[in-house]
Design a protein around this motif. Sequence first.
Motif, mmCIF file in Angstrom:
data_model
loop_
_atom_site.group_PDB
_atom_site.id
_atom_site.type_symbol
_atom_site.label_atom_id
_atom_site.label_comp_id
_atom_site.label_asym_id
_atom_site.label_seq_id
_atom_site.Cartn_x
_atom_site.Cartn_y
_atom_site.Cartn_z
ATOM 1 N N HIS A 1 0.384 6.281 1.680
ATOM 2 C CA HIS A 1 -0.075 5.012 1.122
ATOM 3 C C HIS A 1 -1.267 5.233 0.205
ATOM 4 O O HIS A 1 -1.941 6.261 0.269
ATOM 5 C CB HIS A 1 -0.440 4.018 2.229
ATOM 6 N N HIS A 2 -1.496 4.246 -0.652
ATOM 7 C CA HIS A 2 -2.644 4.287 -1.557
ATOM 8 C C HIS A 2 -3.906 3.898 -0.800
ATOM 9 O O HIS A 2 -3.907 2.911 -0.071
ATOM 10 C CB HIS A 2 -2.440 3.312 -2.714
ATOM 11 N N PHE B 1 0.804 -1.221 0.000
ATOM 12 C CA PHE B 1 0.000 0.000 0.000
ATOM 13 C C PHE B 1 0.840 1.275 0.000
ATOM 14 O O PHE B 1 0.290 2.362 -0.217
ATOM 15 C CB PHE B 1 -0.936 0.007 1.215
ATOM 16 N N THR C 1 -9.808 0.751 -2.617
ATOM 17 C CA THR C 1 -11.050 1.062 -3.310
ATOM 18 C C THR C 1 -12.009 -0.119 -3.189
ATOM 19 O O THR C 1 -11.580 -1.277 -3.224
ATOM 20 C CB THR C 1 -10.797 1.351 -4.799
ATOM 21 N N PRO D 1 -3.486 8.608 3.713
ATOM 22 C CA PRO D 1 -2.910 8.616 2.362
ATOM 23 C C PRO D 1 -1.885 9.722 2.136
ATOM 24 O O PRO D 1 -0.976 9.564 1.310
ATOM 25 C CB PRO D 1 -4.136 8.796 1.453
ATOM 26 N N ASP D 2 -2.020 10.849 2.820
ATOM 27 C CA ASP D 2 -1.152 12.004 2.547
ATOM 28 C C ASP D 2 -0.105 12.225 3.624
ATOM 29 O O ASP D 2 0.422 13.332 3.765
ATOM 30 C CB ASP D 2 -2.016 13.266 2.405
ATOM 31 N N SER E 1 2.790 4.356 -1.105
ATOM 32 C CA SER E 1 2.863 5.120 -2.358
ATOM 33 C C SER E 1 4.229 5.774 -2.540
ATOM 34 O O SER E 1 4.434 6.529 -3.495
ATOM 35 C CB SER E 1 1.768 6.193 -2.379
#
Length: 383
Positions: free
Chosen positions: A192-193, A128, A196, A185-186, A130
Amino acid sequence: MWMDTKTEAKEASRNRASLRRCVLSGLLLCTGDMEHLDKYMQEKLFVLQLVVWGLRGVTRVILANNPLSGVLVLAALCWASPWQALLGTLGVLASMLTAVIMGQDSAEVSGGLHGFNGMLPSLLMGVFSSAGDWYWWLLLPACLGSATCVFLYSGLSPVLERWDLPVAVFPFNIIIVLYLLCTGPDNPYFPHHPATPPGLLEPNGTELIAVEVMLGIPLGVGQIFACGALGPSLLILGAVLLYSPLLAAHALLGSAVGTLVGLSMAVHHDSLYSGLSGFNGALGCMAVGGLFFTFSWRTHLFAIASAFLSAYADIALSNLLGTVGLPACSWASTLTATLMLLLTGSLAAYRIPIGRVMAPEHNLCSHSQWEAGDTADRESTDV
């Protein structure tokens, strides 16, 4: 002259039979739980013992317990991604060393029961992330998360033992969800991604490719280790086959059931092609089909039902958790297998006590023996 030729033919036939027996004996020594290796390693250096314990921990992820299978799994991860293989290896070592330092039960440590929960968080952190491969700062949360799994395992074990239930991968599922919630995520250090949901938000833009769907079945076995490449996934399946052909058959069957469930729910085609629809079904089918239950036609049907329930639960949880960017991981199969182990009725007679669980073929051979022993013990204690 004719007698000499006949004698030589008999001698050659005996030699071939002896060679076949030797090969068969060698193969039998490499399959199953390889208990003889533990006796051999007792007097060896601690580092060598740690390697064997770690390899057992690697295979515990796929419900196996064979060091040679662990070698095949690590080779598959190196083939797919050396970075992922490094993360997984560090995760196993971190959790095993933590268990040793904490003074956990020696049988649990040597059996790899503290290794597999440590391996999975580090693998998922890498998947996961990024920040890309070889992001060295990721080693810090990977090692810390793996070590924390030992604390959770130690805390959950006495609670679940009251119902003769395995801790399974509850620690891994808890740790990876907490990590993803903490970082976000940020995050500037550990981005990480977001996950979905597999359910359709909009219609699929392409037609379903049957060949890709079929290839997704063996990929479902590889996805147990977060591996989405066909070659390494087949090698992982080979590792299961080395441990137990019966377990390997149920792994493929469960993955096929999971793929069928994904088709029935019209999930994203990528979930079918990558094997993500199948891995929870594979785990649910493997847990029931010979590992925690003695294999029979009843438990075989029970295993298929477990695979269906695991796959549908995975889609439901993935759609729910995906709304906040979290993966469902293996929550579905873990909860389903736990539920199956709590069932009562005629199927409970096939249940194997957690302390006696071994390779499915061994369970099948020894079930009548220990069952007879338990019956004799009960009769001897009757007043």
